[in-house]
Design an enzyme around this catalytic site. Sequence first.
Site, PDB file in Angstrom:
ATOM      1  N   ILE A  15       3.710  -7.368   3.880  1.00 49.80           N
ATOM      2  CA  ILE A  15       2.827  -7.761   2.672  1.00 49.80           C
ATOM      3  C   ILE A  15       3.990  -7.874   1.489  1.00 49.80           C
ATOM      4  CG2 ILE A  15       1.197  -7.028   0.753  1.00 49.80           C
ATOM      5  CD1 ILE A  15      -0.108  -5.356   3.141  1.00 49.80           C
ATOM      6  N   ILE A  91       4.855   3.846   4.318  1.00 49.98           N
ATOM      7  CA  ILE A  91       4.833   3.974   5.737  1.00 49.98           C
ATOM      8  C   ILE A  91       3.747   4.561   6.376  1.00 49.98           C
ATOM      9  CG2 ILE A  91       7.432   3.894   5.513  1.00 49.98           C
ATOM     10  CD1 ILE A  91       7.042   7.128   5.933  1.00 49.98           C
ATOM     11  N   THR A  92       3.610   4.651   7.652  1.00 48.26           N
ATOM     12  CA  THR A  92       2.541   5.327   8.437  1.00 48.26           C
ATOM     13  C   THR A  92       3.366   6.215   9.291  1.00 48.26           C
ATOM     14  OG1 THR A  92       2.097   3.658  10.043  1.00 48.26           O
ATOM     15  CG2 THR A  92       0.796   3.768   8.303  1.00 48.26           C
ATOM     16  N   PHE A 148      -9.306   7.878  11.218  1.00 50.02           N
ATOM     17  CA  PHE A 148      -8.880   8.942  12.406  1.00 50.02           C
ATOM     18  C   PHE A 148      -7.460   8.807  12.490  1.00 50.02           C
ATOM     19  CE2 PHE A 148      -7.822  10.532  16.512  1.00 50.02           C
ATOM     20  CZ  PHE A 148      -9.006  11.429  16.816  1.00 50.02           C
ATOM     21  N   GLY A 149      -6.695   9.989  12.305  1.00 51.43           N
ATOM     22  CA  GLY A 149      -5.225   9.877  12.740  1.00 51.43           C
ATOM     23  C   GLY A 149      -4.353   9.819  11.395  1.00 51.43           C
ATOM     24  N   GLN A 150      -5.022   9.603  10.306  1.00 51.23           N
ATOM     25  CA  GLN A 150      -4.374   9.197   8.868  1.00 51.23           C
ATOM     26  C   GLN A 150      -4.696  10.216   7.746  1.00 51.23           C
ATOM     27  OE1 GLN A 150      -4.978   4.941   8.271  1.00 51.23           O
ATOM     28  NE2 GLN A 150      -2.723   4.839   8.826  1.00 51.23           N
ATOM     29  N   TYR A 153      -1.860   9.490   5.367  1.00 49.63           N
ATOM     30  CA  TYR A 153      -1.683   8.201   4.748  1.00 49.63           C
ATOM     31  C   TYR A 153      -3.083   7.913   3.883  1.00 49.63           C
ATOM     32  CZ  TYR A 153      -1.214   3.149   4.883  1.00 49.63           C
ATOM     33  OH  TYR A 153      -1.439   1.657   4.680  1.00 49.63           O
ATOM     34  N   PRO A 183      -5.891  -3.277   0.666  1.00 55.10           N
ATOM     35  CA  PRO A 183      -6.009  -4.341   1.645  1.00 55.10           C
ATOM     36  C   PRO A 183      -6.723  -3.405   3.219  1.00 55.10           C
ATOM     37  CG  PRO A 183      -3.870  -4.310   1.001  1.00 55.10           C
ATOM     38  CD  PRO A 183      -4.652  -2.941   0.182  1.00 55.10           C
TER      39      PRO A 183
END
Length: 246
Positions: A15, A91-92, A148-150, A153, A183
């Site tokens: 991006i 980042i993730t 899920f999983g973040q 983040y 986004p």
Amino acid sequence: MTKKIAVVTGGMGGIGHAICKKLFDADICVVATYSREHEKALAWQTKQLQAGYKFDIAYGDVSDFQSCESMIKKIEQEVGPIDILINNAGITRDASCCKMNKQDWDIVINTDLNSVFYVTHTVLRGMKERGFGRIINISSINGQKGQFGQVNYAAAKAGMHGFTKALALEVANKGVTVNTISPGYVATDMILAIPENVRNQILAGIPIGRFARPDEVAHVVAFLIDEKSSYITGANIAINGGQYMA
Ligand code: CAA
């Protein structure tokens, strides 16, 4: 008239790169920041030049306050006063909460959220004194809806918008606007890192039926930095193909 100067953190990523190009096309002097190998950054800069895009580059670890201060001061000395800041670096480290270790929590909060304070803090005084500034924080649909999983983040990206609204209040009468862009899933390396089966499930949930293109996010950045957008502040603009309507 002298050109405006923009800093795009993480300007060499998917991006970020599209944002740099869009700003350059709008006759803005663009500085792309990077946090990894200098040689790779130089190679990127050369490649862009060959493609007709002249970008300045600057090293800075956005997860480190001192590094951000030195980076911004160096840019101001070597390029000039910063008019536009795009807090884009992120980042993730995905894992469900039980499986997430503290390191993955800390690195995402530091890189995606604390960085926004670190960089903005250093450019803000100058923007206020000069009576003009545009600050755009690139957040995410997952800061709005969760994912899920973040937990790391999503918390960082949601926090970014709280930061945006609070700062927008503080600088509204100084010609400085502060906005968030959220986004949805954008076709970049970050998305390709999601396991294919999960990625296909996500795609199936996007009403427009495709991932966003990076230049579509950059288009919203160009809109917000325009002088004519001076009445838009503290806003969160979603660009997610209809995947989430807050
Ligand atoms: N929703 C609900 N349940 C889910 C799930 C989901 N999305 N994904 C997994 N589960 C369930 C599984 O079915 C399984 O259930 P059972 O135990 O009952 O069998 C359980 O959760 C598995 O949990 P685990 O902790 O073992 O999960 P995992 O290790 O297999 O995978 C993950 C977890 C790595 C987070 C994986 O789900 C994943 O990669 N998800 C994608 C996360 C994502 O969307 N990231 C976006 C990256 S791009 C980005 O962030 C940019 C942006 O701004 C949009």
